[in-house]
Design a protein around this motif. Structure first.
Motif, mmCIF file in Angstrom:
data_model
loop_
_atom_site.group_PDB
_atom_site.id
_atom_site.type_symbol
_atom_site.label_atom_id
_atom_site.label_comp_id
_atom_site.label_asym_id
_atom_site.label_seq_id
_atom_site.Cartn_x
_atom_site.Cartn_y
_atom_site.Cartn_z
ATOM 1 N N TYR A 47 0.828 -1.209 0.000
ATOM 2 C CA TYR A 47 0.000 0.000 0.000
ATOM 3 C C TYR A 47 0.859 1.255 0.000
ATOM 4 O O TYR A 47 0.551 2.244 -0.678
ATOM 5 N N ASP A 59 -8.505 5.596 -0.982
ATOM 6 C CA ASP A 59 -8.613 4.280 -0.355
ATOM 7 C C ASP A 59 -9.860 3.529 -0.803
ATOM 8 O O ASP A 59 -9.848 2.294 -0.911
ATOM 9 N N LYS A 64 -7.675 -3.675 -0.554
ATOM 10 C CA LYS A 64 -6.631 -3.725 0.462
ATOM 11 C C LYS A 64 -6.800 -4.964 1.343
ATOM 12 O O LYS A 64 -7.924 -5.374 1.646
ATOM 13 N N ILE A 72 0.035 -3.598 5.078
ATOM 14 C CA ILE A 72 -1.100 -3.433 4.170
ATOM 15 C C ILE A 72 -0.651 -3.684 2.735
ATOM 16 O O ILE A 72 0.319 -3.103 2.256
ATOM 17 N N THR A 74 -2.088 -4.203 -1.452
ATOM 18 C CA THR A 74 -3.174 -3.792 -2.345
ATOM 19 C C THR A 74 -2.975 -4.430 -3.709
ATOM 20 O O THR A 74 -1.837 -4.679 -4.132
#
Length: 369
Positions: A47, A59, A64, A72, A74
Motif C-alpha cells: 500500500y 482508499d 486492500k 497493508i 493492495t
C-alpha cells in the motif's frame, strides 16, 4: 446452488477470449517493433508504494488486505506506479533511456452500480529517461500506429497539457484546495460555479478571461491560435507554441484525427506535462490514455523524466465484435481417426483446426468463421 462473481468483474467466453488475444497480439507486435521490451510486475503491491506514487490515494478505490506481518497490501491500481518503483530500484545504475511494455490486469473499485469494470486489462508502454522534446512525439506516433493496427473507426486523438492550467494557477498563487476545486469545475464544465469561484479570487482581467475561457479551449488545431490570445505570460505561450510545433510534425507522420483540449485535467495526479486520450466510435470512454510524468520516479529515489500510455482492452472488446476468427473444421468418421489427425496436422500449419466426429461421412473439411 448458483455461484456468482464479484461486482465489477466478468467472465469472458470463447469468442471474446479469441478476439481479446488477437487485439493483444497486434498491440504487442507494435510495441515490440518500436523497441519496447516486456516486463511483468506482481499483481500485489505494498500500500505504501501507492501512497508514495499518488499524493492522496483514494482508499475507497483500492482492494486492500494484510500479509502475515500485518503490512497493508493492495492489488495494483495501474502499471505506471509499479514500473516507477521497479526502475528506481533495479535500473538506477543503468544508462537510460528505457523502453518497457506490459500487458496486465489492474484493479480499481468503481462506484456501486456505475456499470464499470473493477478488473480491466491494460496494455501499455513507458518511455523512461527522455525529456519532452525527445520523447513526446515518439510516444504519440506509437499510439497512432496502434490505432491503425486495430482499425478503430472514427477514432480521435485528443491532446492537452496539464501545465497550461497549473502554470496559470501558479502565476496567481492559486494552490491546494482552491486549485483542486478550480480543476474540478473546469473538467466538468460547470460554468455557473466556475464564474462564482473566479469572482472570489484576486485576479486581474487577464486572469479572469483565461480561466473563464479555458473550458472552451478545445477543438481542432486552430484552437491553439485562439489559446495564444489568452496567454498572459511567456510560460503559457511556450506551452501552446510547443503544441503547435508538435502538431505540424505529427500530421506529417500520421493520418490520425487530432483535436486539442487545453482544459484537460487528469484524474491521476502524477502527470506533469503532455496528456492525451484516444476516443473511438462505440466506446463509452477513452480507449487509450497516457501522458508525461517527470516527477513520479524521483519519489522512489531516482529522478528520471518519463512518458507512457495504456490501452484499455476491455473498452475495445465491444468494438471488435465484427472481427472474423476463421478456423478449419475437419469432419471424419471414427474409423478414420488416424488419417484425419494426420490431415488436421497439415491444416494446422495454416491456422485453427477443429475436429468433429461424424460416422455418416468421409473425411471432409471446410472453413468457418
Amino acid at each position: 446452488m448458483q455461484f456468482s462473481i464479484p461486482e465489477g468483474t466478468r467472465d469472458l467466453l470463447q469468442r471474446e477470449c479469441r478476439i481479446k488475444r488477437l487485439m493483444q497480439n497486434r498491440i504487442e507486435t507494435v510495441f515490440e517493433r518500436w523497441g519496447y521490451e516486456e516486463i511483468i510486475t506482481p499483481a500485489i503491491e505494498y500500500y505504501r508504494t501507492y501512497q508514495t506514487g499518488f499524493m492522496l490515494p483514494k482508499d475507497e478505490e483500492m482492494y486492500k488486505f494484510f500479509d502475515q506481518q500485518g503490512q497493508i497490501l493492495t492489488l495494483r491500481m495501474d502499471m505506471t506506479v509499479p514500473i516507477a518503483r521497479l526502475v528506481a530500484a533495479r535500473f538506477k545504475d543503468q544508462q537510460p533511456p528505457f523502453r518497457f511494455r506490459y500487458c496486465a490486469n489492474v484493479y480499481k473499485v468503481k462506484e456501486h452500480l456505475a456499470g464499470k469494470q473493477n478488473e480491466v486489462s491494460d496494455c501499455g508502454i513507458e518511455l523512461i529517461g527522455m525529456n519532452e522534446q525527445e520523447g513526446d512525439l515518439e510516444v504519440l506516433c506509437c499510439a497512432c500506429e496502434v490505432i491503425d493496427q486495430l482499425s478503430l473507426k472514427d477514432s480521435v486523438l485528443e491532446i492537452g497539457n496539464v501545465n497550461f492550467f497549473h502554470q496559470a494557477c501558479l502565476a496567481y498563487g492559486i494552490v491546494d484546495d482552491q486549485q483542486s476545486l478550480m480543476a474540478e469545475l473546469i473538467d466538468r464544465k460547470n460554468l455557473p460555479a466556475l464564474h462564482e469561484q473566479v469572482s472570489k479570487l484576486q485576479l486581474d482581467e487577464a486572469g479572469k478571461a483565461f480561466f473563464l475561457r479555458l473550458p472552451w479551449l478545445c477543438g481542432k488545431a486552430d484552437i491553439l491560435d485562439e489559446a495564444l490570445a489568452y496567454c498572459f505570460n511567456d510560460e503559457l505561450r511556450a506551452i501552446v507554441l510547443a503544441l503547435k510545433k508538435q502538431h505540424a510534425a505529427l500530421t506529417m507522420l500520421s493520418d490520425a484525427a487530432i483535436t486539442y483540449d487545453l482544459s484537460k485535467v487528469p484524474h491521476l495526479n502524477y502527470y506533469s506535462g503532455l496528456i492525451f486520450e484516444v476516443y473511438a466510435q462505440g466506446a463509452g470512454s477513452a480507449v487509450i490514455s497516457g501522458g508525461r510524468y517527470d516527477h513520479l520516479i524521483e519519489k522512489f529515489g531516482k529522478a528520471m523524466p518519463a512518458i507512457g500510455f495504456s490501452i484499455k482492452l476491455d473498452q475495445l472488446l465491444p468494438l471488435m465484435s465484427d472481427v472474423s476468427v476463421k478456423k478449419h473444421v475437419l469432419v471424419y468418421p471414427l474409423c478414420k481417426q488416424v488419417e484425419a489427425l494426420k490431415q488436421a496436422a497439415l491444416l494446422r500449419q495454416q491456422g485453427i483446426v477443429e475436429l468433429r466426429v461424424d460416422d455418416r461421412t468421409d473425411i471432409v473439411w471446410f472453413e468457418e468463421g
